[in-house]
Motif scaffolding. Structure first.
Motif, PDB file in Angstrom:
ATOM      1  N   GLU A   1       0.829  -1.208   0.000  1.00 60.34           N
ATOM      2  CA  GLU A   1       0.000   0.000   0.000  1.00 60.34           C
ATOM      3  C   GLU A   1       0.865   1.261   0.000  1.00 60.34           C
ATOM      4  O   GLU A   1       0.547   2.235  -0.676  1.00 60.34           O
ATOM      5  N   ARG A   2       1.952   1.240   0.732  1.00 63.69           N
ATOM      6  CA  ARG A   2       2.808   2.433   0.845  1.00 63.69           C
ATOM      7  C   ARG A   2       3.617   2.704  -0.411  1.00 63.69           C
ATOM      8  O   ARG A   2       3.843   3.860  -0.751  1.00 63.69           O
ATOM      9  N   ILE A   3       4.104   1.647  -1.072  1.00 61.24           N
ATOM     10  CA  ILE A   3       4.990   1.878  -2.219  1.00 61.24           C
ATOM     11  C   ILE A   3       4.290   1.630  -3.557  1.00 61.24           C
ATOM     12  O   ILE A   3       4.923   1.723  -4.605  1.00 61.24           O
ATOM     13  N   HIS A   4       3.017   1.305  -3.512  1.00 59.88           N
ATOM     14  CA  HIS A   4       2.199   1.144  -4.720  1.00 59.88           C
ATOM     15  C   HIS A   4       2.708   0.054  -5.654  1.00 59.88           C
ATOM     16  O   HIS A   4       2.777   0.220  -6.873  1.00 59.88           O
ATOM     17  N   TYR A   5       3.108  -1.053  -5.053  1.00 54.22           N
ATOM     18  CA  TYR A   5       3.400  -2.296  -5.760  1.00 54.22           C
ATOM     19  C   TYR A   5       2.436  -3.331  -5.216  1.00 54.22           C
ATOM     20  O   TYR A   5       1.931  -3.185  -4.114  1.00 54.22           O
ATOM     21  N   THR A   6       2.212  -4.394  -5.972  1.00 54.40           N
ATOM     22  CA  THR A   6       1.375  -5.454  -5.425  1.00 54.40           C
ATOM     23  C   THR A   6       2.208  -6.286  -4.448  1.00 54.40           C
ATOM     24  O   THR A   6       3.437  -6.348  -4.559  1.00 54.40           O
ATOM     25  N   ALA A   7       1.526  -6.921  -3.524  1.00 48.76           N
ATOM     26  CA  ALA A   7       2.210  -7.793  -2.573  1.00 48.76           C
ATOM     27  C   ALA A   7       2.926  -8.911  -3.323  1.00 48.76           C
ATOM     28  O   ALA A   7       4.029  -9.318  -2.953  1.00 48.76           O
ATOM     29  N   ARG A   8       2.324  -9.386  -4.390  1.00 48.18           N
ATOM     30  CA  ARG A   8       2.935 -10.445  -5.201  1.00 48.18           C
ATOM     31  C   ARG A   8       4.252  -9.987  -5.822  1.00 48.18           C
ATOM     32  O   ARG A   8       5.238 -10.721  -5.825  1.00 48.18           O
ATOM     33  N   THR A   9       4.288  -8.766  -6.340  1.00 48.98           N
ATOM     34  CA  THR A   9       5.516  -8.227  -6.917  1.00 48.98           C
ATOM     35  C   THR A   9       6.607  -8.109  -5.858  1.00 48.98           C
ATOM     36  O   THR A   9       7.767  -8.443  -6.110  1.00 48.98           O
ATOM     37  N   ILE A  10       6.236  -7.665  -4.685  1.00 44.89           N
ATOM     38  CA  ILE A  10       7.211  -7.552  -3.593  1.00 44.89           C
ATOM     39  C   ILE A  10       7.790  -8.924  -3.283  1.00 44.89           C
ATOM     40  O   ILE A  10       9.007  -9.090  -3.217  1.00 44.89           O
ATOM     41  N   ARG A  11       6.920  -9.917  -3.126  1.00 42.44           N
ATOM     42  CA  ARG A  11       7.386 -11.272  -2.775  1.00 42.44           C
ATOM     43  C   ARG A  11       8.209 -11.902  -3.899  1.00 42.44           C
ATOM     44  O   ARG A  11       9.230 -12.530  -3.645  1.00 42.44           O
ATOM     45  N   ASN A  12       7.774 -11.744  -5.142  1.00 37.52           N
ATOM     46  CA  ASN A  12       8.400 -12.465  -6.256  1.00 37.52           C
ATOM     47  C   ASN A  12       9.574 -11.744  -6.895  1.00 37.52           C
ATOM     48  O   ASN A  12      10.453 -12.392  -7.459  1.00 37.52           O
ATOM     49  N   GLU A  13       9.586 -10.414  -6.854  1.00 36.44           N
ATOM     50  CA  GLU A  13      10.610  -9.681  -7.589  1.00 36.44           C
ATOM     51  C   GLU A  13      11.539  -8.833  -6.733  1.00 36.44           C
ATOM     52  O   GLU A  13      12.709  -8.672  -7.081  1.00 36.44           O
ATOM     53  N   LEU A  14      11.048  -8.273  -5.640  1.00 37.46           N
ATOM     54  CA  LEU A  14      11.866  -7.342  -4.865  1.00 37.46           C
ATOM     55  C   LEU A  14      12.663  -8.010  -3.744  1.00 37.46           C
ATOM     56  O   LEU A  14      13.791  -7.596  -3.471  1.00 37.46           O
ATOM     57  N   ILE A  15      12.079  -9.031  -3.127  1.00 34.88           N
ATOM     58  CA  ILE A  15      12.789  -9.700  -2.033  1.00 34.88           C
ATOM     59  C   ILE A  15      14.031 -10.383  -2.588  1.00 34.88           C
ATOM     60  O   ILE A  15      13.977 -11.102  -3.570  1.00 34.88           O
ATOM     61  N   ASP A  16      15.143 -10.118  -1.960  1.00 40.76           N
ATOM     62  CA  ASP A  16      16.461 -10.667  -2.274  1.00 40.76           C
ATOM     63  C   ASP A  16      17.068 -10.145  -3.566  1.00 40.76           C
ATOM     64  O   ASP A  16      18.129 -10.602  -3.969  1.00 40.76           O
ATOM     65  N   SER A  17      16.408  -9.178  -4.225  1.00 37.27           N
ATOM     66  CA  SER A  17      17.061  -8.486  -5.342  1.00 37.27           C
ATOM     67  C   SER A  17      17.234  -7.013  -4.995  1.00 37.27           C
ATOM     68  O   SER A  17      18.266  -6.432  -5.290  1.00 37.27           O
TER      69      SER A  17
END
Length: 69
Positions: A13-29
Motif C-alpha cells: 500500500e505504501r509503495i504502490h506495488y502489489t504484494a505479489r511483486t514484492i514477494r516475487n521480484e523485490l525480495i532478495d534483489s
C-alpha cells in the motif's frame, strides 16, 4: 531509533506495488533480509522495516537526480 514494521500487504500500500511483486521480484534483489526485512522468531512471516526501505528509496532517487544533472 524505533522501527516501523510492516507486513507485505502494508508495504504494498505504501509503495504502490502489489504484494505479489514484492514477494516475487523485490525480495532478495532489492530488499535484503536483515537490512530491509526480518523473519521474526525464524518463521515464514516477513516484517519489513519501513525506515530502512524509505531511506534506500530516497538514496537511490538522489543518485538518479545527480546523474541526470
Amino acid at each position: 531509533m524505533e522501527n516501523t514494521y510492516l507486513t507485505t500487504e502494508q508495504l504494498a500500500e505504501r509503495i504502490h506495488y502489489t504484494a505479489r511483486t514484492i514477494r516475487n521480484e523485490l525480495i532478495d534483489s532489492c530488499l535484503f533480509e536483515g537490512k530491509h526485512y526480518i523473519r521474526p522468531f525464524g518463521r515464514r512471516k516477513i516484517l519489513f522495516i519501513w525506515e530502512n526501505i524509505e531511506n534506500e528509496m530516497l538514496a537511490n532517487n538522489d543518485d538518479s537526480i545527480a546523474l541526470a544533472s
